[in-house]
Enzyme design. Structure first.
Site, PDB file in Angstrom:
ATOM      1  CD  GLU A  91      98.344  33.619  22.959  1.00 27.44           C
ATOM      2  OE1 GLU A  91      99.083  32.892  22.301  1.00 27.44           O
ATOM      3  OE2 GLU A  91      97.440  33.170  23.686  1.00 27.44           O
ATOM      4  CB  CYS A 104      93.340  35.872  30.960  1.00 30.28           C
ATOM      5  SG  CYS A 104      94.697  34.704  31.165  1.00 30.28           S
ATOM      6  CB  CYS A 111     106.672  30.148  30.377  1.00 30.85           C
ATOM      7  SG  CYS A 111     106.495  29.512  32.058  1.00 30.85           S
ATOM      8  CB  CYS A 115     103.813  22.862  32.424  1.00 30.80           C
ATOM      9  SG  CYS A 115     104.027  23.681  34.016  1.00 30.80           S
ATOM     10  CB  CYS A 118     101.971  24.610  29.114  1.00 26.76           C
ATOM     11  SG  CYS A 118     101.731  26.380  28.950  1.00 26.76           S
ATOM     12  CB  CYS A 332      98.125  28.943  27.642  1.00 29.74           C
ATOM     13  SG  CYS A 332      96.859  28.381  28.754  1.00 29.74           S
TER      14      CYS A 332
HETATM   15  N1  SAH Z   1     102.422  29.881  35.160  1.00 28.87           N
HETATM   16  C1  SAH Z   1     101.158  30.074  35.790  1.00 28.87           C
HETATM   17  C2  SAH Z   1     100.117  30.786  34.953  1.00 28.87           C
HETATM   18  C3  SAH Z   1     100.024  30.496  33.489  1.00 28.87           C
HETATM   19  S1  SAH Z   1      99.266  29.025  32.931  1.00 28.87           S
HETATM   20  C4  SAH Z   1     100.624  28.756  36.284  1.00 28.87           C
HETATM   21  O1  SAH Z   1     101.243  27.724  36.070  1.00 28.87           O
HETATM   22  O2  SAH Z   1      99.598  28.736  36.947  1.00 28.87           O
HETATM   23  C5  SAH Z   1      97.544  29.144  33.248  1.00 28.87           C
HETATM   24  C6  SAH Z   1      96.896  27.807  33.525  1.00 28.87           C
HETATM   25  O3  SAH Z   1      96.663  27.055  32.320  1.00 28.87           O
HETATM   26  C7  SAH Z   1      97.727  26.914  34.405  1.00 28.87           C
HETATM   27  O4  SAH Z   1      96.914  26.237  35.319  1.00 28.87           O
HETATM   28  C8  SAH Z   1      98.304  25.951  33.402  1.00 28.87           C
HETATM   29  O5  SAH Z   1      98.772  24.792  34.023  1.00 28.87           O
HETATM   30  C9  SAH Z   1      97.145  25.755  32.474  1.00 28.87           C
HETATM   31  N2  SAH Z   1      97.455  25.207  31.167  1.00 28.87           N
HETATM   32  C10 SAH Z   1      98.545  25.398  30.401  1.00 28.87           C
HETATM   33  N3  SAH Z   1      98.458  24.731  29.241  1.00 28.87           N
HETATM   34  C11 SAH Z   1      97.279  24.092  29.267  1.00 28.87           C
HETATM   35  C12 SAH Z   1      96.621  23.233  28.355  1.00 28.87           C
HETATM   36  N4  SAH Z   1      97.171  22.889  27.188  1.00 28.87           N
HETATM   37  N5  SAH Z   1      95.408  22.751  28.722  1.00 28.87           N
HETATM   38  C13 SAH Z   1      94.850  23.110  29.890  1.00 28.87           C
HETATM   39  N6  SAH Z   1      95.418  23.914  30.780  1.00 28.87           N
HETATM   40  C14 SAH Z   1      96.640  24.394  30.482  1.00 28.87           C
END
Ligand code: SAH
Length: 346
Positions: A91, A104, A111, A115, A118, A332
């Site tokens: 994506e 982006c 991944c 987290c 996510c 994401c």
């Molecule tokens: N792995 C990297 C980049 C990818 S995630 C990182 O952790 O920064 C991009 C951003 O979106 C990160 O800040 C992540 O924590 C956030 N993110 C992921 N899922 C999300 C969600 N459901 N709501 C809001 N932010 C989210």
């Protein structure tokens, strides 16, 4: 076969001269791929056919297929789903800002950071993306839009520091004057806080913007929502960030996704301001994008504004992330995940 898109100009020059060809051919081919956005050998009209055939026999070169594009009716954000040459889905998102078009990109298929909020990590890590596959997301979108892409953020699916060598190769190639030549200052890498990666990137002496996905103001809470916090403490992360700032002088961005009742209390705002101290920092608040599997809810709008106000009262610069494309599988990894799950129907 080696991937032509991932080769730097010096590498391509060596390959071309090894084939007994003149050096300038390498620059022609490199410009076709990286400047003019050619998606196939046949477009390289000023390159002799026999050289194109030799290259096609020795290297792979394929543009990703645009599988779907969803456009937000709210703000015109476009979410692309690409099908890579091995059938994996990736994506990318195009956003229009006053200062230009920003893409982006994803850095991995899936991944492994885990987290808890996510969607990109729910299916785990499938594989790294090559530098060429990262570039090709930008090239394909620029080609589709017919307009120059001026900014790139590595903030899509994947943890860029978990794919470090390909990331740095990508950063060099996208800022190369023989390619798209996007200024280092218009490139941003977002990390969940892999300390060795931050330290190494500081040594590259590139003026890349760095964003840290912070999401919690202390280790205890951070460990609950981000497994990576068990490997690296905030103290270690901030030491690495300070080093990064010293090396690049680029303002640090801290992403903070507000999850209702989890990390949005007044106490969290106070702790966060203490943690950031007098650093040249920007906090980017993002009301968490609800993902069906996580059970998290976003902080109410009025509470987001109150959290912002609180931080500002402590002297912290804060922006609230424009909620781009909420109507198009905003969170994401959600679009890709839906396709991975239903691929048999396509
Ligand atoms: N792995 C990297 C980049 C990818 S995630 C990182 O952790 O920064 C991009 C951003 O979106 C990160 O800040 C992540 O924590 C956030 N993110 C992921 N899922 C999300 C969600 N459901 N709501 C809001 N932010 C989210």
């Amino acid at each position: 076969m080696e991937d032509l898109l991932s080769m730097t100009l010096p590498e391509l020059t060596e390959a071309v001269t090894d084939m007994g060809e003149k050096k300038f051919r390498a620059r022609q081919i490199y410009e076709w791929i990286h400047k003019k956005g050619a998606a196939s050998f046949s477009e390289m009209t000023n390159v002799p056919k026999n050289l194109r055939e030799k290259l096609a026999g020795a290297y792979s070169f394929s543009a990703p297929e645009i599988r779907t594009v969803q456009e937000s009716k709210i703000d015109g954000t476009r979410k692309y789903l690409f099908r890579m040459s091995d059938g994996e889905y990736v994506e990318s998102v195009l956003m229009r800002y006053q200062y230009g078009l920003s893409v982006c990109i994803s850095s991995q298929v899936g991944c492994r950071m885990g987290c808890s909020f996510c969607a990109s990590t729910l299916l785990g890590l499938t594989r790294n993306l090559t530098a060429g596959e990262m570039l090709s997301q930008v090239y394909a979108i620029q080609r589709d839009m017919g307009e120059r892409i001026s900014h790139v953020v590595v903030m899509g699916t994947g943890e860029p520091m978990d794919n470090y060598d390909n990331l740095v190769r990508f950063l060099h190639m996208i800022s190369d004057e023989n390619g798209l030549h996007i200024s280092e200052r218009d490139l941003t890498v977002s990390t969940c806080g892999i300390v060795p990666g931050i330290r190494k990137l500081a040594e590259e002496k590139m003026a890349i913007n760095l964003a840290l996905s912070l999401h919690a103001p202390n280790d205890e809470l951070r460990k609950k929502i981000m497994p990576v916090a068990r490997a690296y403490s905030l103290k270690e992360i901030f030491e690495a960030l300070d080093l990064y700032y010293e090396a690049t002088k680029r303002r640090l961005t801290f992403e903070y996704s507000l999850i209702r009742g989890v990390n949005d209390s007044d106490e969290c705002a106070r702790e966060l301001s203490r943690l950031l101290g007098r650093r040249n920092a920007l906090v980017n608040l993002i009301p968490v994008n609800p993902v069906r599997e996580t059970g998290y809810r976003e902080t109410a709008r009025t509470d987001v504004l109150a959290f912002q106000k609180k931080l500002e009262n402590y002297g912290i610069h804060v922006t609230i992330r424009r909620e781009m494309g909420r109507d198009i599988d905003g969170a994401c990894g959600q679009l890709r995940k839906r396709y991975e799950e239903t691929d048999s129907h396509l």
